[in-house]
Design a protein around this motif. Structure first.
Motif, mmCIF file in Angstrom:
data_model
loop_
_atom_site.group_PDB
_atom_site.id
_atom_site.type_symbol
_atom_site.label_atom_id
_atom_site.label_comp_id
_atom_site.label_asym_id
_atom_site.label_seq_id
_atom_site.Cartn_x
_atom_site.Cartn_y
_atom_site.Cartn_z
ATOM 1 N N GLN A 47 0.835 -1.203 0.000
ATOM 2 C CA GLN A 47 0.000 0.000 0.000
ATOM 3 C C GLN A 47 0.872 1.256 0.000
ATOM 4 O O GLN A 47 0.567 2.237 -0.686
ATOM 5 N N ALA A 48 1.954 1.240 0.757
ATOM 6 C CA ALA A 48 2.860 2.399 0.801
ATOM 7 C C ALA A 48 3.454 2.645 -0.583
ATOM 8 O O ALA A 48 3.501 3.795 -1.044
ATOM 9 N N GLU A 49 3.883 1.590 -1.243
ATOM 10 C CA GLU A 49 4.455 1.752 -2.589
ATOM 11 C C GLU A 49 3.403 2.264 -3.566
ATOM 12 O O GLU A 49 3.674 3.144 -4.383
ATOM 13 N N SER A 50 2.190 1.732 -3.484
ATOM 14 C CA SER A 50 1.111 2.206 -4.360
ATOM 15 C C SER A 50 0.851 3.694 -4.152
ATOM 16 O O SER A 50 0.694 4.445 -5.109
ATOM 17 N N LEU A 51 0.818 4.113 -2.901
ATOM 18 C CA LEU A 51 0.569 5.524 -2.605
ATOM 19 C C LEU A 51 1.701 6.411 -3.101
ATOM 20 O O LEU A 51 1.453 7.490 -3.635
ATOM 21 N N ARG A 52 2.942 5.952 -2.949
ATOM 22 C CA ARG A 52 4.071 6.724 -3.466
ATOM 23 C C ARG A 52 3.968 6.878 -4.985
ATOM 24 O O ARG A 52 4.197 7.956 -5.524
ATOM 25 N N ASN A 53 3.620 5.792 -5.659
ATOM 26 C CA ASN A 53 3.474 5.841 -7.115
ATOM 27 C C ASN A 53 2.340 6.767 -7.526
ATOM 28 O O ASN A 53 2.475 7.540 -8.475
ATOM 29 N N GLY A 97 -12.621 5.987 -6.961
ATOM 30 C CA GLY A 97 -12.699 4.536 -6.791
ATOM 31 C C GLY A 97 -11.405 3.953 -6.264
ATOM 32 O O GLY A 97 -11.410 3.122 -5.350
ATOM 33 N N ARG A 98 -10.291 4.369 -6.831
ATOM 34 C CA ARG A 98 -8.984 3.872 -6.390
ATOM 35 C C ARG A 98 -8.713 4.280 -4.953
ATOM 36 O O ARG A 98 -8.251 3.476 -4.138
ATOM 37 N N LEU A 99 -9.014 5.511 -4.628
ATOM 38 C CA LEU A 99 -8.801 5.983 -3.258
ATOM 39 C C LEU A 99 -9.714 5.244 -2.276
ATOM 40 O O LEU A 99 -9.296 4.911 -1.169
ATOM 41 N N ASP A 100 -10.934 4.956 -2.685
ATOM 42 C CA ASP A 100 -11.858 4.222 -1.833
ATOM 43 C C ASP A 100 -11.330 2.817 -1.555
ATOM 44 O O ASP A 100 -11.394 2.336 -0.417
ATOM 45 N N ARG A 101 -10.793 2.162 -2.574
ATOM 46 C CA ARG A 101 -10.237 0.812 -2.374
ATOM 47 C C ARG A 101 -9.062 0.843 -1.404
ATOM 48 O O ARG A 101 -8.919 -0.041 -0.551
ATOM 49 N N ILE A 102 -8.230 1.853 -1.526
ATOM 50 C CA ILE A 102 -7.097 1.984 -0.605
ATOM 51 C C ILE A 102 -7.601 2.198 0.816
ATOM 52 O O ILE A 102 -7.132 1.555 1.759
ATOM 53 N N MET A 103 -8.571 3.092 0.971
ATOM 54 C CA MET A 103 -9.111 3.371 2.309
ATOM 55 C C MET A 103 -9.748 2.118 2.914
ATOM 56 O O MET A 103 -9.573 1.844 4.111
ATOM 57 N N HIS A 104 -10.440 1.360 2.106
ATOM 58 C CA HIS A 104 -11.066 0.123 2.585
ATOM 59 C C HIS A 104 -9.987 -0.870 3.049
ATOM 60 O O HIS A 104 -10.111 -1.482 4.118
ATOM 61 N N SER A 105 -8.942 -1.011 2.255
ATOM 62 C CA SER A 105 -7.849 -1.911 2.612
ATOM 63 C C SER A 105 -7.188 -1.486 3.920
ATOM 64 O O SER A 105 -6.882 -2.330 4.776
ATOM 65 N N LEU A 106 -6.990 -0.183 4.097
ATOM 66 C CA LEU A 106 -6.387 0.312 5.337
ATOM 67 C C LEU A 106 -7.280 0.024 6.534
ATOM 68 O O LEU A 106 -6.794 -0.358 7.601
ATOM 69 N N SER A 107 -8.584 0.167 6.354
ATOM 70 C CA SER A 107 -9.522 -0.132 7.447
ATOM 71 C C SER A 107 -9.427 -1.601 7.858
ATOM 72 O O SER A 107 -9.462 -1.921 9.047
ATOM 73 N N GLU A 108 -9.301 -2.476 6.867
ATOM 74 C CA GLU A 108 -9.165 -3.902 7.173
ATOM 75 C C GLU A 108 -7.855 -4.193 7.900
ATOM 76 O O GLU A 108 -7.826 -5.005 8.828
#
Length: 89
Positions: free
Chosen positions: A31-37, A48-59
């Motif tokens: 996730q850190a690498e994805s955010l840096r990219n 949509g992409r940001l929502d998926r990241i936020m959902h993953s972080l919540s999990e």
């Protein structure tokens, strides 16, 4: 120009990954690498992409100790702050 909120989120996840191991560590680093990219990309991520990241972080928050969860929550807040600047939905 990098998207500062996404850079900050990536940094928080990088620090969080130092305190864990195994699958959780791999997921945080990914996730850190994805955010840096995304922070450096020509076009920023959509809702949509940001929502998926936020959902993953919540999990991920439920799989770690309190200190690491605070770092993940901080990363989530940075992603959310950036998402509020994205036009659309």
């Amino acid at each position: 120009m990098p998207r500062e909120e996404l850079v900050q989120a990536a940094e928080e996840l990088k620090h969080a990954s130092a305190d864990v191991s195994g699958d959780v560590k791999d997921r945080l680093e990914s996730q850190a690498e994805s955010l840096r990219n995304l922070a450096e990309a020509d076009h920023g991520p959509d809702h949509g992409r940001l929502d998926r990241i936020m959902h993953s972080l919540s999990e991920l928050e439920s799989d770690v100790d309190d200190e690491t969860a605070k770092r993940i929550e901080s990363a989530y807040d940075h992603v959310k702050a950036h998402r509020e600047t994205v036009s659309g939905v």
